[in-house]
Design a protein around this motif. Structure first.
Motif: not given
Length: 313
Positions: A59-74
């Motif tokens: 996934v890479g750092p960018g992809g991992f961060a995207v998944l993290y933010v998506a979970a964080y918002v909800e």
């Protein structure tokens, strides 16, 4: 002919022994077959192959961060565990917001900075919308004011610090920080001459227009416009009904109309198109092309991955 009783007796004896012999032979053959099958390993149905989950490394750092933010918002009260797999220290933090009050769409890592070896700062853009239940406690006036904004969402930015882990994965070092939009970069300079309008009387423009009509609108055969050893399939299903060359520019100089196609000659062009969709809406498109000359005509040798940038002086 008369057969004696002794001959009949002998014939009966022979037939009786023959029957017993056939019976015994059948038993022996059955036993041998059983032993032969028993010596073979039992056949089992093949286990269906299961797709391995994507690793954090893939996934890479960018992809991992995207998944993290998506979970964080909800995330919210009682769902802290959903963030612990991204941010291990989340086990010691409690949330107060209602879970699912907001939802993130159109997430993308828009900036990745190296802080140090194995440590990154990733900025993630996300379009945030509020769930209908989140407005239950608001006044009618406030709901009316924010309804349109909630339906379309607001583009917001979150900065996420990530470090690599021993297992070649990633882990966040803190909760996300909401930040302003990254600054827009300076204008990009391309190494092409002054663009000129497309002219139907220019044979090169006519070739390019027909090529893109086949490529984007499914009009005619694509291969007739391709250079030898150039493999390219049309976009399918065709997203447009009509294509027109708006303007074009040539690499390292001004575009020359009706340039003779001397065998072996090569041109690199930047082409702007107008493409009409089935609903008659026009969409601008830009392509970087390589053309080669053969038998007195220009052919498409490549759709370049990107236009050529101006070299730094």
């Amino acid at each position: 002919m008369t057969v004696s009783s002794g001959a009949l007796a002998n014939l009966s004896t022979v037939m009786r022994w023959g029957a017993w012999s056939l019976l015994l032979l059948g038993v022996l053959m059955s036993a041998a077959a059983h032993l032969r099958l028993s010596s073979q390993p039992p056949r089992t149905a093949p286990t269906p192959a299961q797709a391995a989950p994507a690793s954090a490394e893939a996934v890479g750092p960018g992809g991992f961060a995207v998944l993290y933010v998506a979970a964080y918002v909800e995330a919210g009260r009682g769902t802290e565990a959903s963030l612990a797999r991204f941010f291990p220290n989340m086990r010691n933090i409690s949330l107060e917001a209602k879970p699912g009050a907001q939802h993130a769409d159109q997430l993308a890592a828009v900036q990745v900075k190296d802080v140090s070896d194995g440590y990154w700062s990733v900025t993630v853009a996300a379009r945030i919308t509020a769930s209908p239940s989140a407005r239950d406690d608001e006044s009618d006036k406030e709901q009316a004011k924010e309804k349109e904004e909630d339906e379309t969402g607001v583009l917001r930015y979150f900065q996420v610090p990530l470090r690599s882990t021993d297992g070649d994965g990633f882990a966040a070092t803190t909760l996300p920080a909401e930040v302003g939009a990254p600054e827009a970069g300076d204008g990009i300079e391309l190494d092409y001459g002054t663009p000129v309008p497309g002219d139907d009387k220019d044979e090169t423009v006519t070739t390019i227009a027909r090529f893109f009509s086949a490529y984007l609108a499914g009009a005619g055969e694509l291969d007739r416009y391709l250079a030898p050893r150039t493999a390219l399939d049309p976009v399918s299903p065709a997203p447009y009904t009509q294509v027109e060359v708006a303007q074009l520019a040539e690499l390292n100089g001004d575009y020359r109309r009706n340039l003779p196609a001397s065998d072996g000659a090569r041109r690199q062009l930047l082409v702007d198109l107008w493409a009409a969709a089935p609903d008659r809406q026009l969409r601008p498109l830009t392509y970087a092309l390589t053309l080669t000359a053969r038998d007195g005509r220009w052919e498409i040798a490549a759709l370049n991955a990107a236009p050529v940038l101006t070299k730094e002086k």
